[in-house]
Write a protein that holds these residues in place. Structure first.
Motif, PDB file in Angstrom:
ATOM      1  N   GLY A 234      -3.008  -5.596  -5.385  1.00 43.67           N
ATOM      2  CA  GLY A 234      -2.071  -4.545  -4.992  1.00 43.67           C
ATOM      3  C   GLY A 234      -2.775  -3.372  -4.337  1.00 43.67           C
ATOM      4  O   GLY A 234      -2.286  -2.808  -3.356  1.00 43.67           O
TER       5      GLY A 234
ATOM      6  N   TRP B 117      -1.490  -2.497  -0.747  1.00 39.29           N
ATOM      7  CA  TRP B 117      -0.547  -1.382  -0.688  1.00 39.29           C
ATOM      8  C   TRP B 117      -1.178  -0.015  -0.439  1.00 39.29           C
ATOM      9  O   TRP B 117      -0.469   0.940  -0.134  1.00 39.29           O
ATOM     10  CB  TRP B 117       0.252  -1.301  -1.980  1.00 39.29           C
TER      11      TRP B 117
ATOM     12  N   ASP C 115      -0.256   1.812   2.890  1.00 35.28           N
ATOM     13  CA  ASP C 115       1.152   2.213   2.946  1.00 35.28           C
ATOM     14  C   ASP C 115       1.433   3.386   2.011  1.00 35.28           C
ATOM     15  O   ASP C 115       2.156   4.316   2.371  1.00 35.28           O
ATOM     16  CB  ASP C 115       2.069   1.042   2.572  1.00 35.28           C
ATOM     17  N   VAL C 116       0.861   3.332   0.825  1.00 33.25           N
ATOM     18  CA  VAL C 116       1.053   4.419  -0.147  1.00 33.25           C
ATOM     19  C   VAL C 116       0.428   5.707   0.395  1.00 33.25           C
ATOM     20  O   VAL C 116       1.026   6.777   0.304  1.00 33.25           O
ATOM     21  CB  VAL C 116       0.463   4.040  -1.525  1.00 33.25           C
TER      22      VAL C 116
ATOM     23  N   LYS D 293       4.763  -2.187  -5.430  1.00 38.71           N
ATOM     24  CA  LYS D 293       4.752  -1.265  -4.298  1.00 38.71           C
ATOM     25  C   LYS D 293       5.876  -0.240  -4.424  1.00 38.71           C
ATOM     26  O   LYS D 293       5.674   0.951  -4.167  1.00 38.71           O
ATOM     27  CB  LYS D 293       4.868  -2.019  -2.975  1.00 38.71           C
TER      28      LYS D 293
END
Length: 167
Positions: free
Chosen positions: A12, A16, A19-20, A58
């Motif tokens: 993860g 992710w 994007d985070v 996410k």
């Protein structure tokens, strides 16, 4: 519900993190502060890994970042007026020769935070209305209404700035 394992968490992070970070930077407006938000989100995910399924990881991270950013904004609003007075700064009026990117940023900045977040999650991050609802603690229909209102407001702002697609 399959609980998140250490391997799932590490995957993860790889999948992710960008994007985070992008969402955190959008929410707080500062790249360095956004890094703190990403750290907060992944720390929260690790702490709650037994309660978060891998397929919801996410969305959980985005929700944590959203709440973290709202906390920052509340704190900043309380101190903003005093900070400007202490620094002796004046706010310059924006230049009227905008390029489209600046015009979009200006129009988005005028949106209420909830509309701006929904628009960012939908149009930039590609989340569905259902997922956005989970992230922002809204119903799917509320998300749709916020998106509609945000787009109407953005269109009016862009037209006022001289970007009219009917010309």
């Amino acid at each position: 519900m399959r609980q998140m394992t250490r391997k799932d968490y590490n995957n993860g992070v790889k999948l992710w993190a960008d994007d985070v970070y992008r969402y955190a930077a959008h929410c707080c407006g500062d790249p360095e502060t956004a890094k703190d938000g990403v750290q907060e989100a992944f720390a929260a995910l690790w702490e709650h890994r037994d309660q978060v399924s891998t397929d919801k990881g996410k969305a959980f991270l985005m929700s944590v970042v959203h709440n973290w950013a709202m906390s920052l904004h509340r704190h900043a609003k309380v101190h903003q007026e005093n900070a400007y007075n202490l620094m002796g700064e004046t706010v310059a009026l924006p230049d009227t020769s905008f390029d489209l990117r600046e015009a979009l940023q200006t129009a988005a900045a005028q949106l209420p935070e909830i509309q701006r977040s929904a628009l960012m999650l939908k149009d930039v991050e590609g989340f569905s209305c259902h997922e956005i609802g989970e992230i922002l603690n809204l119903s799917e229909s509320q998300v749709s209404v916020y998106l509609f209102r945000a787009r109407v407001t953005m269109k009016k702002s862009l037209i006022a700035l001289g970007y009219d697609n009917n010309k």
